[in-house]
Design a protein around this motif. Structure first.
Motif, PDB file in Angstrom:
ATOM      1  N   ASN A 189     -11.623 -17.305  59.360  1.00 25.03           N
ATOM      2  CA  ASN A 189     -11.048 -17.198  58.894  1.00 25.03           C
ATOM      3  C   ASN A 189      -9.454 -18.394  58.392  1.00 25.03           C
ATOM      4  O   ASN A 189      -8.909 -18.054  57.250  1.00 25.03           O
ATOM      5  N   ARG A 190      -9.335 -18.474  59.648  1.00 25.81           N
ATOM      6  CA  ARG A 190      -7.923 -19.528  59.675  1.00 25.81           C
ATOM      7  C   ARG A 190      -8.458 -21.050  59.328  1.00 25.81           C
ATOM      8  O   ARG A 190      -7.046 -21.365  58.992  1.00 25.81           O
ATOM      9  N   GLY A 191      -9.706 -21.048  59.091  1.00 28.28           N
ATOM     10  CA  GLY A 191      -9.649 -22.765  58.395  1.00 28.28           C
ATOM     11  C   GLY A 191      -9.666 -23.509  59.926  1.00 28.28           C
ATOM     12  O   GLY A 191     -10.312 -24.361  59.643  1.00 28.28           O
ATOM     13  N   GLN A 192     -10.013 -23.366  60.611  1.00 24.92           N
ATOM     14  CA  GLN A 192     -10.381 -23.700  61.920  1.00 24.92           C
ATOM     15  C   GLN A 192     -12.057 -23.851  62.163  1.00 24.92           C
ATOM     16  O   GLN A 192     -11.870 -24.990  63.059  1.00 24.92           O
ATOM     17  N   ILE A 193     -13.244 -23.701  61.975  1.00 27.73           N
ATOM     18  CA  ILE A 193     -14.023 -23.513  62.729  1.00 27.73           C
ATOM     19  C   ILE A 193     -14.703 -23.573  61.128  1.00 27.73           C
ATOM     20  O   ILE A 193     -14.919 -23.472  59.680  1.00 27.73           O
ATOM     21  N   SER A 194     -15.527 -24.775  61.452  1.00 35.55           N
ATOM     22  CA  SER A 194     -17.030 -24.958  59.653  1.00 35.55           C
ATOM     23  C   SER A 194     -17.691 -23.683  59.832  1.00 35.55           C
ATOM     24  O   SER A 194     -18.356 -22.542  60.312  1.00 35.55           O
ATOM     25  N   THR A 195     -18.004 -23.583  58.434  1.00 38.68           N
ATOM     26  CA  THR A 195     -19.348 -22.802  57.832  1.00 38.68           C
ATOM     27  C   THR A 195     -20.422 -23.028  58.673  1.00 38.68           C
ATOM     28  O   THR A 195     -21.038 -22.176  58.671  1.00 38.68           O
ATOM     29  N   ASP A 196     -20.926 -24.091  59.161  1.00 36.95           N
ATOM     30  CA  ASP A 196     -22.505 -24.381  59.931  1.00 36.95           C
ATOM     31  C   ASP A 196     -22.435 -23.546  61.484  1.00 36.95           C
ATOM     32  O   ASP A 196     -23.374 -22.506  62.228  1.00 36.95           O
ATOM     33  N   VAL A 197     -20.913 -23.508  61.817  1.00 31.98           N
ATOM     34  CA  VAL A 197     -20.449 -23.353  63.119  1.00 31.98           C
ATOM     35  C   VAL A 197     -20.389 -21.626  62.988  1.00 31.98           C
ATOM     36  O   VAL A 197     -20.926 -21.051  63.197  1.00 31.98           O
ATOM     37  N   MET A 198     -19.884 -21.125  61.841  1.00 37.30           N
ATOM     38  CA  MET A 198     -19.583 -19.824  61.810  1.00 37.30           C
ATOM     39  C   MET A 198     -20.832 -18.746  61.575  1.00 37.30           C
ATOM     40  O   MET A 198     -21.368 -18.098  62.181  1.00 37.30           O
ATOM     41  N   ASP A 199     -21.669 -19.200  60.769  1.00 40.92           N
ATOM     42  CA  ASP A 199     -23.174 -18.984  60.558  1.00 40.92           C
ATOM     43  C   ASP A 199     -23.780 -18.955  62.180  1.00 40.92           C
ATOM     44  O   ASP A 199     -24.885 -18.403  63.162  1.00 40.92           O
ATOM     45  N   HIS A 200     -23.704 -20.145  62.881  1.00 40.15           N
ATOM     46  CA  HIS A 200     -24.581 -20.447  64.120  1.00 40.15           C
ATOM     47  C   HIS A 200     -23.965 -18.944  65.100  1.00 40.15           C
ATOM     48  O   HIS A 200     -24.605 -18.287  65.850  1.00 40.15           O
ATOM     49  N   ALA A 201     -22.689 -19.010  65.227  1.00 38.58           N
ATOM     50  CA  ALA A 201     -22.160 -17.840  65.915  1.00 38.58           C
ATOM     51  C   ALA A 201     -22.877 -16.320  65.321  1.00 38.58           C
ATOM     52  O   ALA A 201     -23.077 -15.440  66.300  1.00 38.58           O
ATOM     53  N   GLU A 202     -22.755 -16.219  63.801  1.00 37.78           N
ATOM     54  CA  GLU A 202     -23.451 -15.216  63.587  1.00 37.78           C
ATOM     55  C   GLU A 202     -24.763 -14.558  64.036  1.00 37.78           C
ATOM     56  O   GLU A 202     -25.441 -13.810  64.101  1.00 37.78           O
ATOM     57  N   ALA A 203     -25.635 -16.125  63.983  1.00 35.99           N
ATOM     58  CA  ALA A 203     -27.013 -16.008  64.093  1.00 35.99           C
ATOM     59  C   ALA A 203     -27.600 -15.767  65.602  1.00 35.99           C
ATOM     60  O   ALA A 203     -28.219 -15.219  65.836  1.00 35.99           O
ATOM     61  N   VAL A 204     -26.387 -16.139  66.861  1.00 32.03           N
ATOM     62  CA  VAL A 204     -26.831 -15.806  68.167  1.00 32.03           C
ATOM     63  C   VAL A 204     -25.921 -14.674  68.719  1.00 32.03           C
ATOM     64  O   VAL A 204     -27.285 -13.841  68.690  1.00 32.03           O
ATOM     65  N   PHE A 205     -25.061 -14.171  67.200  1.00 32.95           N
ATOM     66  CA  PHE A 205     -24.591 -12.919  68.018  1.00 32.95           C
ATOM     67  C   PHE A 205     -26.097 -12.269  66.989  1.00 32.95           C
ATOM     68  O   PHE A 205     -26.616 -10.860  68.070  1.00 32.95           O
TER      69      PHE A 205
END
Length: 176
Positions: A90-106
């Motif tokens: 949300n602060r623009g510090q993480i790429s979309t790919d990493v956010m997608d990875h985190a969501e997938a693992v979660f």
């Protein structure tokens, strides 16, 4: 059985894990998994408000690995990882790919936990040299936790009270 403690910094998760480590029969039945981020700091990885793509990938991969260990009590779980990743995204510090990875693992492991105990802030922030002492940061993290819990219908068990009261609540629920 997989038991996880979840929640923002300075809510007593590590203290609770360490207490249970010395309580029978938990000390004999379970493997205790300490918080992931503390060990990363020792290796020079940025955490808290300064987290990076590398940090969040390492954290989510560690949660994935921990989810494969049977009979565990964990200080944090995949919910924590995705919440902090969301904050950084949300602060623009993480790429979309990493956010997608985190969501997938979660999404792939959240239902593997038998009990997720959610600890809300009841204590003042302590400066231990690792965790953030920003009340604003903690409040934002709590808001994101609450959003995920509500939107994903995660069946968390809210723990409150003193350390002993929390231990007693866990004993009641786990022994049912």
């Amino acid at each position: 059985m997989k038991i996880a403690f979840t929640g923002a910094q300075s809510t007593g998760k590590t203290t609770l894990l360490n207490k249970l480590r010395n309580v029978l029969p938990y000390s004999q039945k379970f493997t205790f998994i300490d918080e992931i981020t503390r060990s990363m700091v020792k290796h020079g990885v940025s955490i808290n408000e300064s987290g990076t793509d590398k940090t969040q990938i390492m954290i989510m991969n560690a949660h994935l690995k921990n989810s494969m260990v049977p009979n565990t009590v964990m200080d944090r779980c995949a919910l924590d990882g995705v919440v902090y990743t969301r904050y950084l995204y949300n602060r623009g510090q993480i790429s979309t790919d990493v956010m997608d990875h985190a969501e997938a693992v979660f999404q792939s492991i959240i239902n593997e936990y038998d009990h997720i105990f959610y600890l809300i802030p009841e204590f003042d922030l302590e400066d231990d040299g690792t965790r953030s002492t920003s009340i604003d940061f903690r409040n934002q993290i709590v808001d994101i936790f609450n959003s995920y819990i509500l939107e994903c219908e995660i069946p968390v068990i809210r723990l409150t009270g003193s350390l002993q009261q929390r231990v007693n609540q866990i004993k009641e629920i786990v022994n049912e």
